[in-house]
Design a protein around this motif. Structure first.
Motif, short mmCIF file in Angstrom:
data_model
loop_
_atom_site.label_atom_id
_atom_site.label_comp_id
_atom_site.label_asym_id
_atom_site.label_seq_id
_atom_site.Cartn_x
_atom_site.Cartn_y
_atom_site.Cartn_z
N VAL A 1 -15.81 89.63 19.37
CA VAL A 1 -17.24 89.32 19.40
C VAL A 1 -18.02 90.57 19.82
O VAL A 1 -19.04 90.91 19.22
N MET A 2 -17.51 91.28 20.86
CA MET A 2 -18.18 92.50 21.31
C MET A 2 -18.21 93.54 20.20
O MET A 2 -19.25 94.19 19.96
N ASP A 3 -17.10 93.70 19.50
CA ASP A 3 -17.05 94.68 18.40
C ASP A 3 -18.05 94.32 17.30
O ASP A 3 -18.71 95.20 16.74
N ALA A 4 -18.13 93.03 17.01
CA ALA A 4 -19.06 92.60 15.96
C ALA A 4 -20.51 92.84 16.36
O ALA A 4 -21.33 93.29 15.54
N LEU A 5 -20.85 92.58 17.61
CA LEU A 5 -22.22 92.78 18.07
C LEU A 5 -22.57 94.27 18.11
O LEU A 5 -23.67 94.67 17.72
N ILE A 6 -21.63 95.08 18.59
CA ILE A 6 -21.88 96.53 18.61
C ILE A 6 -22.02 97.06 17.19
O ILE A 6 -22.89 97.90 16.90
N GLY A 7 -21.18 96.54 16.29
CA GLY A 7 -21.31 96.97 14.89
C GLY A 7 -22.64 96.55 14.29
O GLY A 7 -23.24 97.29 13.50
N ALA A 8 -23.13 95.36 14.67
CA ALA A 8 -24.40 94.87 14.13
C ALA A 8 -25.58 95.70 14.61
O ALA A 8 -26.62 95.77 13.94
N VAL A 9 -25.45 96.35 15.79
CA VAL A 9 -26.52 97.19 16.29
C VAL A 9 -26.75 98.38 15.36
O VAL A 9 -27.85 98.94 15.32
N HIS A 10 -25.75 98.74 14.59
CA HIS A 10 -25.85 99.87 13.65
C HIS A 10 -26.28 99.41 12.25
O HIS A 10 -26.27 100.22 11.32
N SER A 11 -26.63 98.14 12.11
CA SER A 11 -27.04 97.64 10.79
C SER A 11 -28.30 98.34 10.30
O SER A 11 -29.15 98.78 11.09
#
Length: 371
Positions: free
Chosen positions: A305-315
């Motif tokens: 979940v943390m990886d997905a949220l951090i990745g989404a910050v770079h969207s």
């Protein structure tokens, strides 16, 4: 000469408007005085009956007949509404409740009368009932059936007021029937108005949701959205059904998005992996799924979940970045060091994280400065 004519004409218009405002003010004042007189007269009658009830007696039959005769005129109905506000200060005392119970035949007879009136009078009567007939223990089956017919009126106010009245004192079956009639008749009523009406229902919400779900597929897409929103706010017991909607590509997009929101309100482990997939979707056409999924993931834990949220910050999409930053705020260790690590070399990601961090700190300072 032409300018003088124009000036005189302008003066005449101003004078006419002044006269109109004065006359209109006088007429309104006169109407207000008449309403006040009617209200006082009706209040006096109500007070007499309340005193009889306090003495253990019944409401006089002549009073019942008097109300039925008087309240057939909408002006008197408005005055009676004001009189009840004056006499029944709380509306919950034993005498107040007993008075309302004993004049039920009047409400029922008038419901039939106003059903045949123009839509605005019907709308007002439905509003009157929503205010003064909100006691669920009272027997009102016949009244509910008539109110369902009010839903067939081609008038927004009439339909909304009738639904409010039914949600106030009606049964689960009558509310479902009213929504069914509304669905069949068509006409625009905003989804939020309908959802708010259902949320205000005074009966058994679980039973109402069950009855609505049994007929779910028979409703239009718009009404289905109303039902799904109602369930989202009221119950966490529909996870399996919401999951099927979320995973069904043949469903309307708005319904699938609402199901994603549902799992942000109620944690459901089988929904975790699909939410992660939605959140990591890089297709610009699917940005809404990603934006709402990262919001829902705020209540889920775990490294993925943390990886997905951090990745989404770079969207590349601003809404996805913003929602991801908001979801990350609830994580332990969210601060300047985290911002530098998560943002990396992505200026847009760092700016979004910094914006949320500074906003959060400012709020804490404001709250901390309160007396």
């Amino acid at each position: 000469m032409g300018s003088e004519v124009l000036l005189y004409g302008y003066g005449a218009v101003c004078f006419s408007m002044l006269v109109f405002n004065i006359v209109n003010s006088m007429v309104l004042k006169k109407q207000e005085m008449r309403l006040e007189r009617r209200s006082r007269a009706l209040a006096a009658q109500v007070e007499i009956q309340l005193e009889l009830i306090r003495q253990g007696k019944a409401v006089e039959q002549k009073h019942i007949r008097y109300l039925y005769r008087k309240l057939r005129r909408v002006k008197n109905l408005v005055a009676f509404d004001h009189a009840l506000e004056t006499c029944l200060e709380t509306g919950e005392s034993p005498a107040d409740l007993e008075y309302k119970r004993q004049i039920q035949p009047v409400f029922l007879q008038l419901a039939t009368v106003y059903l045949g009136r123009d839509t605005m009078q019907s709308a007002y009567y439905a509003y009157f009932l929503s205010k003064n007939q909100a006691q669920r223990h009272m027997e009102a089956d016949a009244l509910e059936k008539i109110l369902v017919q009010y839903m067939r009126k081609q008038n927004l106010y009439c339909r909304v007021n009738a639904l409010d009245a039914l949600c106030g004192f009606g049964t689960e079956e009558s509310v479902v029937e009213a929504l069914t009639v509304l669905n069949q008749e068509g006409g625009f009523i905003h989804e939020k108005i309908l959802t708010d009406g259902l949320l205000a229902f005074g009966g058994d919400h679980d039973r109402l949701m069950g009855l609505l779900w049994d007929k779910f597929e028979r409703f239009s897409g718009k009404m289905q959205m109303v039902i799904l929103n109602y369930i989202r706010y009221k119950s966490g017991g529909y996870c399996d059904r919401m999951f099927r909607i979320m995973m069904d590509p043949g469903r309307d997009k708005e319904q699938r998005l609402l199901a994603i929101r549902y799992f942000g309100r109620y944690v459901y482990e089988p929904a975790r992996d699909p939410l992660l997939l939605f959140a990591s979707d890089q297709n610009p056409l699917n940005w809404e799924y990603a934006a709402i999924s990262v919001t829902s993931l705020a209540r889920y834990t775990g490294e993925k979940v943390m990886d997905a949220l951090i990745g989404a910050v770079h969207s590349s999409n601003w809404y996805v970045r913003y929602n991801a930053a908001v979801s990350l705020e609830s994580r332990e260790g969210y601060g300047w060091d985290f911002m530098e690590a998560a943002g990396g070399n992505d200026r847009y990601a760092r700016e979004m994280l910094m914006y949320r961090l500074e906003l959060n700190n400012a709020r804490k300072e404001i709250q901390g400065g309160r007396p």
